[in-house]
Scaffold this active site. Structure first.
Site, PDB file in Angstrom:
ATOM      1  N   TRP A 205     -85.972 -39.404 -75.714  1.00 19.81           N
ATOM      2  CA  TRP A 205     -85.792 -39.849 -77.083  1.00 19.81           C
ATOM      3  C   TRP A 205     -84.307 -40.068 -77.346  1.00 19.81           C
ATOM      4  O   TRP A 205     -83.456 -39.270 -76.949  1.00 19.81           O
ATOM      5  CB  TRP A 205     -86.360 -38.798 -78.043  1.00 19.81           C
ATOM      6  CG  TRP A 205     -86.435 -39.250 -79.467  1.00 19.81           C
ATOM      7  CD1 TRP A 205     -87.487 -39.855 -80.077  1.00 19.81           C
ATOM      8  CD2 TRP A 205     -85.410 -39.142 -80.469  1.00 19.81           C
ATOM      9  NE1 TRP A 205     -87.190 -40.139 -81.391  1.00 19.81           N
ATOM     10  CE2 TRP A 205     -85.923 -39.706 -81.668  1.00 19.81           C
ATOM     11  CE3 TRP A 205     -84.110 -38.629 -80.475  1.00 19.81           C
ATOM     12  CZ2 TRP A 205     -85.193 -39.761 -82.844  1.00 19.81           C
ATOM     13  CZ3 TRP A 205     -83.371 -38.686 -81.646  1.00 19.81           C
ATOM     14  CH2 TRP A 205     -83.915 -39.245 -82.816  1.00 19.81           C
TER      15      TRP A 205
ATOM     16  N   PHE B 195     -86.651 -46.126 -87.409  1.00 16.32           N
ATOM     17  CA  PHE B 195     -87.809 -45.258 -87.230  1.00 16.32           C
ATOM     18  C   PHE B 195     -89.112 -46.020 -87.534  1.00 16.32           C
ATOM     19  O   PHE B 195     -89.107 -47.186 -87.885  1.00 16.32           O
ATOM     20  CB  PHE B 195     -87.675 -44.029 -88.120  1.00 16.32           C
ATOM     21  CG  PHE B 195     -86.873 -42.908 -87.489  1.00 16.32           C
ATOM     22  CD1 PHE B 195     -85.983 -43.139 -86.457  1.00 16.32           C
ATOM     23  CD2 PHE B 195     -87.009 -41.604 -87.949  1.00 16.32           C
ATOM     24  CE1 PHE B 195     -85.251 -42.105 -85.884  1.00 16.32           C
ATOM     25  CE2 PHE B 195     -86.292 -40.566 -87.385  1.00 16.32           C
ATOM     26  CZ  PHE B 195     -85.406 -40.807 -86.353  1.00 16.32           C
ATOM     27  N   SER B 196     -90.221 -45.313 -87.439  1.00 15.36           N
ATOM     28  CA  SER B 196     -91.555 -45.926 -87.452  1.00 15.36           C
ATOM     29  C   SER B 196     -91.864 -46.671 -88.750  1.00 15.36           C
ATOM     30  O   SER B 196     -91.295 -46.382 -89.805  1.00 15.36           O
ATOM     31  CB  SER B 196     -92.621 -44.859 -87.222  1.00 15.36           C
ATOM     32  OG  SER B 196     -92.558 -44.377 -85.908  1.00 15.36           O
TER      33      SER B 196
ATOM     34  N   ARG C 130     -90.493 -41.002 -94.534  1.00 10.56           N
ATOM     35  CA  ARG C 130     -90.519 -41.981 -93.447  1.00 10.56           C
ATOM     36  C   ARG C 130     -91.914 -42.548 -93.183  1.00 10.56           C
ATOM     37  O   ARG C 130     -92.902 -42.106 -93.708  1.00 10.56           O
ATOM     38  CB  ARG C 130     -89.964 -41.357 -92.168  1.00 10.56           C
ATOM     39  CG  ARG C 130     -90.647 -40.061 -91.699  1.00 10.56           C
ATOM     40  CD  ARG C 130     -89.928 -39.516 -90.473  1.00 10.56           C
ATOM     41  NE  ARG C 130     -90.459 -38.229 -90.026  1.00 10.56           N
ATOM     42  CZ  ARG C 130     -89.992 -37.051 -90.413  1.00 10.56           C
ATOM     43  NH1 ARG C 130     -88.995 -36.975 -91.288  1.00 10.56           N
ATOM     44  NH2 ARG C 130     -90.521 -35.929 -89.928  1.00 10.56           N
ATOM     45  N   ASP C 131     -91.900 -43.571 -92.297  1.00 10.30           N
ATOM     46  CA  ASP C 131     -93.099 -44.179 -91.722  1.00 10.30           C
ATOM     47  C   ASP C 131     -93.908 -44.992 -92.740  1.00 10.30           C
ATOM     48  O   ASP C 131     -95.097 -44.720 -92.985  1.00 10.30           O
ATOM     49  CB  ASP C 131     -94.005 -43.119 -91.081  1.00 10.30           C
ATOM     50  CG  ASP C 131     -93.259 -42.157 -90.181  1.00 10.30           C
ATOM     51  OD1 ASP C 131     -92.211 -42.552 -89.641  1.00 10.30           O
ATOM     52  OD2 ASP C 131     -93.712 -41.008 -90.019  1.00 10.30           O
TER      53      ASP C 131
ATOM     54  N   GLU D  13     -96.620 -37.201 -91.282  1.00 12.92           N
ATOM     55  CA  GLU D  13     -96.015 -38.360 -90.629  1.00 12.92           C
ATOM     56  C   GLU D  13     -97.066 -39.457 -90.472  1.00 12.92           C
ATOM     57  O   GLU D  13     -98.268 -39.202 -90.364  1.00 12.92           O
ATOM     58  CB  GLU D  13     -95.450 -37.973 -89.262  1.00 12.92           C
ATOM     59  CG  GLU D  13     -94.292 -36.991 -89.341  1.00 12.92           C
ATOM     60  CD  GLU D  13     -93.553 -36.850 -88.025  1.00 12.92           C
ATOM     61  OE1 GLU D  13     -92.326 -37.082 -88.008  1.00 12.92           O
ATOM     62  OE2 GLU D  13     -94.190 -36.496 -87.011  1.00 12.92           O
TER      63      GLU D  13
ATOM     64  N   ASN E 190     -92.537 -43.928 -77.933  1.00 11.06           N
ATOM     65  CA  ASN E 190     -93.419 -43.058 -78.696  1.00 11.06           C
ATOM     66  C   ASN E 190     -94.186 -43.874 -79.731  1.00 11.06           C
ATOM     67  O   ASN E 190     -94.814 -44.857 -79.352  1.00 11.06           O
ATOM     68  CB  ASN E 190     -92.723 -41.802 -79.240  1.00 11.06           C
ATOM     69  CG  ASN E 190     -91.593 -42.003 -80.216  1.00 11.06           C
ATOM     70  OD1 ASN E 190     -90.489 -42.381 -79.834  1.00 11.06           O
ATOM     71  ND2 ASN E 190     -91.825 -41.707 -81.482  1.00 11.06           N
ATOM     72  N   ASP E 191     -94.193 -43.531 -81.002  1.00  6.23           N
ATOM     73  CA  ASP E 191     -95.155 -44.048 -81.984  1.00  6.23           C
ATOM     74  C   ASP E 191     -95.417 -45.556 -81.902  1.00  6.23           C
ATOM     75  O   ASP E 191     -94.480 -46.350 -81.822  1.00  6.23           O
ATOM     76  CB  ASP E 191     -94.652 -43.796 -83.401  1.00  6.23           C
ATOM     77  CG  ASP E 191     -94.364 -42.342 -83.689  1.00  6.23           C
ATOM     78  OD1 ASP E 191     -94.517 -41.502 -82.794  1.00  6.23           O
ATOM     79  OD2 ASP E 191     -93.969 -42.053 -84.832  1.00  6.23           O
TER      80      ASP E 191
ATOM     81  N   TRP F 172     -87.981 -44.985 -72.863  1.00  2.00           N
ATOM     82  CA  TRP F 172     -88.830 -44.101 -73.673  1.00  2.00           C
ATOM     83  C   TRP F 172     -89.721 -44.889 -74.629  1.00  2.00           C
ATOM     84  O   TRP F 172     -89.291 -45.860 -75.231  1.00  2.00           O
ATOM     85  CB  TRP F 172     -87.937 -43.161 -74.476  1.00  2.00           C
ATOM     86  CG  TRP F 172     -88.640 -42.366 -75.535  1.00  2.00           C
ATOM     87  CD1 TRP F 172     -88.915 -42.771 -76.819  1.00  2.00           C
ATOM     88  CD2 TRP F 172     -89.151 -41.039 -75.435  1.00  2.00           C
ATOM     89  NE1 TRP F 172     -89.573 -41.770 -77.508  1.00  2.00           N
ATOM     90  CE2 TRP F 172     -89.729 -40.691 -76.677  1.00  2.00           C
ATOM     91  CE3 TRP F 172     -89.172 -40.095 -74.396  1.00  2.00           C
ATOM     92  CZ2 TRP F 172     -90.314 -39.457 -76.920  1.00  2.00           C
ATOM     93  CZ3 TRP F 172     -89.766 -38.857 -74.645  1.00  2.00           C
ATOM     94  CH2 TRP F 172     -90.319 -38.542 -75.885  1.00  2.00           C
TER      95      TRP F 172
END
Length: 490
Positions: free
Chosen positions: A67, A107-108, A167-168, A221, A42-43, A40
């Site tokens: 995910w 996470f991102s 986050r991020d 986000e 993603n970002d 997988w």
């Protein structure tokens, strides 16, 4: 339970090496887009230029095409076109990014260089912890092997202006200080929270640098705040409840003394279905370059059956045209992929006309329509057509409503939908469409990047034909150029 980070990363890399040969033969693999070796994606994360090379990290679950506990995948490139997959950079391993449930991970976040070391900033996430999300660092002296900071988490709690959704982090340097924006929410408004540091370890909260005006989502986000020529911009990916929406770019002014970004105007970054969580860098040439996740949550993904999911857009340079209009343009380096060029000009379309010389799967197509001397109210292209035309992706120019329409109703096995973007009639009477087709994607740049529409499509591999069409009248094509684009993946 606490795991050794290197052991978890090694485990992930062993699995990837064992599985990637199976994935290589997938009929859905792309030719010139970044995609995961397996599993997988993603970002985009940590998009940075370090020691003369571009590095792109990304949210990654290597063990399945879905995910899961988030790792950071990693690739590098000298030209943003030809990519080399590198070992997994981050894996969940510490109390702040691991748990017994699947909802945890790294996470991102973003990346920055300091004293020849590469710092990765990420959100440690574990749904079982309180607080659920904290900001963390991993460092590397070679850009490949990363060690998590002993002082993690460097921001261990969300401020009063935010919430557990925190986050991020995006980090940058300005005037000998480091700054960070973190996405959050409170009282029904998405927010960008602002921090300052002199050393990247100790952070001082400065306040809410920007927040939703009531129409920009209740959670922000992947915020990205930076100067762009004479103004500042804030890019963010908004959520409305549990629904992710199209990223926006807000133009305004940044005051570091008051820690406030003033909103002046905003637009969608991309009108398609498959564009989310974009991140930018400024490279050694001074270009502001953006790349985004070319997919979207809860989509149909036929490649899942082949053991992989997700891809990135082609890199886009952000700038302004001679009229001062914000534009996104494919980076110049992509032209190196061109071969098998075909050119046509001064063609009048009445009805549907097939153009075999414009066909293909990995293709760039650039067309100038003459708006002034076309009397058809709707004209455009059929792309990735089957021989019987039961399968096709349709691009329509609706001159009455001044809209560009991408119709995926008959595009194949992926998401079906109709996506529209406004266009401004050019004073010179021309409308330019530039299309990048790949095995399972279409990226349409309108009027040299004034609008962009990005979608994943999953037609049959034999659907490669192209038509030009005009309804209830004639349309004039001033010129059209097509290039085949070579694959960057061996």
């Amino acid at each position: 339970m606490t795991y050794n980070h290197s052991e978890q990363a090694i485990k992930a890399n062993i699995y990837i090496n064992q599985q990637q040969e199976k994935v290589k033969n997938s009929k859905y693999r792309l030719n010139y887009h970044m995609m995961p070796p397996v599993g997988w994606m993603n970002d985009p994360n940590g998009f940075v230029q370090y020691n003369g090379e571009y590095h792109l990290f990304y949210q990654h679950y290597p063990y399945a095409p879905k995910w899961g506990p988030m790792h950071w995948g990693h690739a590098k490139s000298r030209d943003l076109v030809n990519w080399e997959h590198l070992p997994v950079a981050l894996a969940p391993s510490e109390y702040y990014d691991i748990g017994t449930m699947d909802d945890h991970g790294c996470f991102s976040g973003s990346a920055i260089e300091k004293d020849n070391e590469l710092y990765l900033f990420y959100t440690g996430h574990s749904i079982e912890r309180d607080p659920m999300q904290v900001q963390c660092i991993a460092k590397s002296e070679d850009g490949i092997n990363f060690t998590k900071e002993n002082q993690n988490p460097v921001i261990d709690h969300f401020p009063k202006d935010g919430s557990k959704d925190f986050r991020d982090p995006k980090v940058w340097q300005y005037d000998n200080q480091y700054y960070m924006v973190v996405g959050s929410k409170k009282d029904g408004k998405g927010k960008a929270l602002f921090y300052q540091s002199s050393n990247l370890i100790n952070w001082t909260y400065r306040g809410v640098v920007a927040e939703s005006n009531g129409k920009q989502g209740d959670m922000w986000e992947c915020p990205d705040l930076f100067p762009l020529e004479k103004e500042h911009v804030l890019i963010l990916s908004p959520m409305y409840g549990e629904k992710n929406e199209k990223p926006i770019i807000i133009f305004g002014e940044m005051d570091y003394n008051t820690a406030k970004f003033s909103q002046e105007r905003s637009i969608l970054l991309d009108y398609g279905h498959d564009f989310y969580a974009p991140q930018t860098l400024i490279d050694e040439k001074g270009r502001r370059i953006m790349i985004g996740w070319m997919d979207m949550w809860f989509s149909k993904r036929p490649s899942e059956g082949d053991g992989w999911v997700g891809a990135m857009t082609i890199p886009r340079e952000l700038t302004y045209n001679h009229n001062g209009i914000f534009i996104q343009q494919p980076i110049e380096e992509l032209k190196a992929l061109r071969h098998n060029h075909h050119h046509i000009e001064n063609i009048v379309i009445n009805g549907v006309h097939s153009f075999p010389k414009l066909d293909g799967i990995a293709t760039e197509l650039c067309i100038d329509f003459d708006i002034v001397n076309s009397d058809s109210p709707v004209f455009g292209l059929h792309l990735r057509c089957s021989t019987d035309r039961s399968e096709k992706t349709i691009i329509k120019v609706d001159t009455n409503n001044e809209e560009i329409i991408v119709d995926l109703t008959s595009a194949g096995k992926g998401e079906s939908g109709i996506y529209k973007a406004p266009y401004s009639p050019k004073t010179n009477g021309k409308l330019n469409l530039r299309v990048f087709l790949d095995t399972t994607s279409i990226e349409l740049f309108v009027n040299h990047g004034e609008q962009v529409i990005t979608n994943r499509i999953y037609p049959h591999t034999s659907s490669i034909e192209v038509d030009l069409f005009a309804e209830k009248g004639k349309a004039k094509v001033l010129k059209a150029d097509k290039w085949s684009l070579r694959s960057v993946w061996k």
